[in-house]
Enzyme design. Structure first.
Site, PDB file in Angstrom:
ATOM      1  N   LYS A  73      60.105   6.371  51.765  1.00 44.12           N
ATOM      2  CA  LYS A  73      60.862   6.229  53.007  1.00 44.12           C
ATOM      3  C   LYS A  73      60.000   5.929  54.241  1.00 44.12           C
ATOM      4  CE  LYS A  73      65.346   7.115  52.177  1.00 44.12           C
ATOM      5  NZ  LYS A  73      65.425   7.620  50.808  1.00 44.12           N
ATOM      6  N   SER A 104      60.643   7.247  42.802  1.00 45.35           N
ATOM      7  CA  SER A 104      60.805   7.107  44.256  1.00 45.35           C
ATOM      8  C   SER A 104      60.459   8.328  45.085  1.00 45.35           C
ATOM      9  CB  SER A 104      62.242   6.678  44.560  1.00 45.35           C
ATOM     10  OG  SER A 104      63.163   7.596  43.997  1.00 45.35           O
TER      11      SER A 104
HETATM   12  C1  LIG Z   1      66.273   7.511  49.856  1.00 49.25           C
HETATM   13  C2  LIG Z   1      65.884   7.685  48.451  1.00 49.25           C
HETATM   14  C3  LIG Z   1      66.397   6.864  47.439  1.00 49.25           C
HETATM   15  C4  LIG Z   1      67.440   5.806  47.680  1.00 49.25           C
HETATM   16  O1  LIG Z   1      67.123   4.875  48.689  1.00 49.25           O
HETATM   17  P1  LIG Z   1      68.292   4.123  49.465  1.00 49.25           P
HETATM   18  O2  LIG Z   1      67.590   3.147  50.333  1.00 49.25           O
HETATM   19  O3  LIG Z   1      69.053   5.143  50.253  1.00 49.25           O
HETATM   20  O4  LIG Z   1      69.162   3.486  48.442  1.00 49.25           O
HETATM   21  C5  LIG Z   1      65.927   7.059  46.152  1.00 49.25           C
HETATM   22  N1  LIG Z   1      65.031   8.016  45.857  1.00 49.25           N
HETATM   23  C6  LIG Z   1      64.530   8.830  46.795  1.00 49.25           C
HETATM   24  C7  LIG Z   1      63.536   9.856  46.384  1.00 49.25           C
HETATM   25  C8  LIG Z   1      64.933   8.693  48.125  1.00 49.25           C
HETATM   26  O5  LIG Z   1      64.433   9.521  49.053  1.00 49.25           O
END
Ligand SMILES: *Cc1c(COP(=O)(O)O)cnc(C)c1O
Length: 337
Positions: free
Chosen positions: A60, A314
């Protein structure tokens, strides 16, 4: 080219923004790492894009920094406000501190404590409000109007999408051989939109597959309806993706760039957290394991063999106390290793 001139123009617009995004002031280029045990079990070559290794333990910061850095001096002086389930909050807090901008962040009351502490320890103000993200969002939007601060969306913003798209730029540079599909976790769709725009512009034959929690499958609902829909309720086990409506900017890209959307259960997420641990000795949060859970389901359904499949790992922001539940479910749920 498989796209209309308008679609091609939209992709080009994003590719330019992605190439120009100065995210490396705060983000790192994360490894694209082989997952040997998963690859062996699944009969395909599985690569993990390790976004859990970013300074805030999720991707993020890419989008947050790219948004904040482009504010006018006047906007920077007034400060920013955002709503976040936690990871965007930490990204905004870090980016704001780096740029000397005051930040207020509204988080759902259910946010894991370590994400709240992650915000406060970076000098931002954290307000807990509402049972899930949609309530926090409404409150933050009101506060932004009242205070004159700029609202920074966690996903529904072209600069945020472009920042997240730098993940795809790295993947295509790190892996120049055959690539069949990239599996992307989806909350509000900022990450997948940035990745899809970049990849479809340069290598349209690479499949982009979205993976959602079955308790917050707002992209799948929108793809089926042909328009953005608001889910009546969202489950928060995968708190990083607990979003009720896909973002408008993201959906504009996803509707023609996302090849397929898969949904997975909480048990499948727990099993995938274990798979990732076995291959990396790293723990991911539930949202962080979505893509691996999606790959497992995809391979089981399609009987794909010998393909190269990338999963975006992510995020890693999970309370230590939650690990007991994850480990128990992974052992008991019967989802194949
Ligand atoms: C925000 C987030 C997502 C999804 O991202 P979007 O842009 O909202 O679709 C996936 N995994 C994690 C760990 C996140 O913090």
């Amino acid at each position: 080219m498989p796209y209309t001139p308008e679609q091609q123009t939209l992709l080009e617009h994003y590719v330019k923004k992605i190439l120009a995004a100065p995210v490396y002031d705060v983000a790192v280029r994360t490894p694209l790492q082989a997952a040997p045990a998963l690859s062996e079990t699944l009969g395909n070559r599985i690569l993990l894009k390790r976004e859990d290794l970013q300074p805030t333990f999720s991707f993020k910061i890419r989008g947050a920094y790219n948004r904040l850095v482009q504010l006018s001096d006047e906007q920077k002086a007034l400060g920013v406000i955002t709503a976040s389930a936690g990871n965007h909050a930490q990204g905004v807090a870090l980016a704001a501190r780096e740029l000397g901008i005051a930040a207020t962040i509204v988080m759902p009351a259910t946010t894991p404590e370590l994400k709240v502490l992650g915000v406060r320890s970076r000098g931002a103000e954290a307000l807990l409000h509402g049972a899930s993200f949609p309530f926090a969002l409404t409150h933050a939007l009101q506060l932004a109007v009242q205070s004159g601060r700029t609202f920074v969306s966690p996903f529904d913003d072209p600069d945020v999408i472009a920042g997240q798209g730098t993940v795809a730029m790295e993947i295509l540079r790190q892996h120049q051989g055959p690539l069949d599909a990239i599996f992307v976790p989806v909350g509000g769709g900022g990450l997948i939109a940035g990745i899809a725009a970049y990849v479809k512009y340069l290598r349209p034959q690479v499949r982009i597959i979205g993976v959602e929690s079955e308790h917050s499958a707002c992209l799948q609902a929108a793809m089926q309806a042909g328009a953005r829909v608001v889910l009546p309720e969202v489950g928060t086990f995968a708190d990083g993706v607990a979003v009720a409506q896909i973002g408008a900017f993201g959906f504009e890209v996803c509707r023609f760039c996302v090849d397929e959307v898969i949904t997975v259960s909480n048990d499948e997420l727990c099993a995938a957290i274990k798979n990732i641990y076995d291959d990396t000795r790293s723990i991911t949060e539930p949202s962080g394991a979505l893509a691996v859970a999606g790959i497992k389901q995809y391979v089981a359904r399609t009987a794909a063999r010998g393909q190269t499949l990338v999963a975006i790992d992510s995020g890693a922001n999970i309370n230590f106390d939650s690990l007991r539940h994850v480990a128990e479910r992974a052992a008991a749920c019967g989802v194949p290793a």
